[in-house]
Scaffold this active site. Structure first.
Site, PDB file in Angstrom:
ATOM      1  N   TYR A 123      17.068 -40.268  -6.317  1.00 27.85           N
ATOM      2  CA  TYR A 123      16.776 -39.310  -5.166  1.00 27.85           C
ATOM      3  C   TYR A 123      17.844 -39.362  -4.252  1.00 27.85           C
ATOM      4  O   TYR A 123      17.655 -40.153  -3.790  1.00 27.85           O
ATOM      5  CB  TYR A 123      15.603 -38.758  -4.652  1.00 27.85           C
ATOM      6  N   TYR A 162      11.658 -43.554 -12.546  1.00 33.34           N
ATOM      7  CA  TYR A 162      11.404 -44.178 -11.830  1.00 33.34           C
ATOM      8  C   TYR A 162      10.587 -44.719 -11.877  1.00 33.34           C
ATOM      9  O   TYR A 162       9.326 -44.243 -11.736  1.00 33.34           O
ATOM     10  CB  TYR A 162      12.436 -43.198 -10.433  1.00 33.34           C
TER      11      TYR A 162
END
Length: 257
Positions: A123, A162
């Site tokens: 992100y 992730y």
């Protein structure tokens, strides 16, 4: 202190799933949302609400709340691949679907916002410490309004999975965050869309906190070859149902879904 392994968490989740299946078989109600208190999702024990909701005057809230209309949202904001000077890295894809009420009627001119990790699972914010590359050509945010038949459509890059710190070697399945505003600021749905066949589904305590398999499946998009574009982008279809027994599970049911 011992480090909990995936095997530890998977055993806990299997026990909860078995108990739930037995309860439904015995005639207990089917659960349609995530559990607020789901022990394998460790931080949910500290984060989930424990007090009654604070009731605000909706008219007073609306006095200072934002309002959105066709002049506020540019159609180009729905394309997350053209926000910078170059092409982002990853699998280009189109995500489209309809926003519907519980009776199957389209919800028109609804503000739909998305945010997501890049193709490497990273992100663009300071708290993300995942040692994966930031893509200078991909911010990962977009928005649009549904059309007269309730359709939304985004062009973006397929996000990567992730790691997170729930337990040792914990990984989140690839997903896209969705937010929908209703006709008032107090009417907001926040949820996540997943991709079919993700091998991390069975290992993820956030996804598994929705103990009912049918409810979980409503968060998974369908690959749609009619949406896929020749030599350009793959296509996925995901409808969002706001009310009723088949409504889309929302994050307000549990924090950090």
């Amino acid at each position: 202190m011992s480090i909990e392994t995936q095997a530890d968490l998977s055993a806990e989740m299997a026990t909860i799933a078995d108990d739930y299946a037995a309860s439904v078989a015995a005639g207990e109600p089917v659960e349609t949302g995530p559990r607020l208190d789901y022990p394998p999702y460790r931080s949910s024990l500290l984060r989930h609400p424990t007090k009654s909701l604070h009731h605000a005057d909706p008219e007073e809230v609306e006095l200072g709340a934002p309002a959105f209309g066709p002049t506020d949202v540019d159609p180009l904001e729905a394309d997350l691949t053209i926000q910078h000077g170059g092409e982002p890295v990853g699998e280009r894809m189109v995500v489209t679907g309809r926003v519907l009420d519980g009776d199957g009627r389209p919800v028109r001119h609804q503000l739909v916002e998305v945010w997501q990790a890049n193709a490497a699972g990273r992100y663009v914010h300071k708290r993300d410490q995942h040692p994966a590359p930031v893509d200078p050509n991909f911010t990962g945010v977009g928005r649009c309004l549904t059309d007269g038949d309730g359709w939304y459509r985004f062009t973006t890059i397929k996000p990567g999975p992730y790691p997170w710190r729930n337990h040792r070697n914990a990984w989140r399945p690839a997903h896209v965050h969705f937010s929908l505003f209703g006709t008032e600021f107090t009417q907001r749905l926040v949820t996540q869309m997943y991709f079919p066949g993700d091998p991390l589904f069975d290992l993820d305590p956030i996804y598994q906190s929705i103990v009912d398999p049918a409810a979980r499946d409503r968060l998974v998009a369908t690959y749609d070859h009619s949406v896929t574009t020749h030599e350009w982008a793959t296509g996925y279809r995901w409808d969002i149902v706001l009310t009723g027994s088949h409504r889309t599970v929302r994050e307000s049911d549990v924090e950090h879904l």
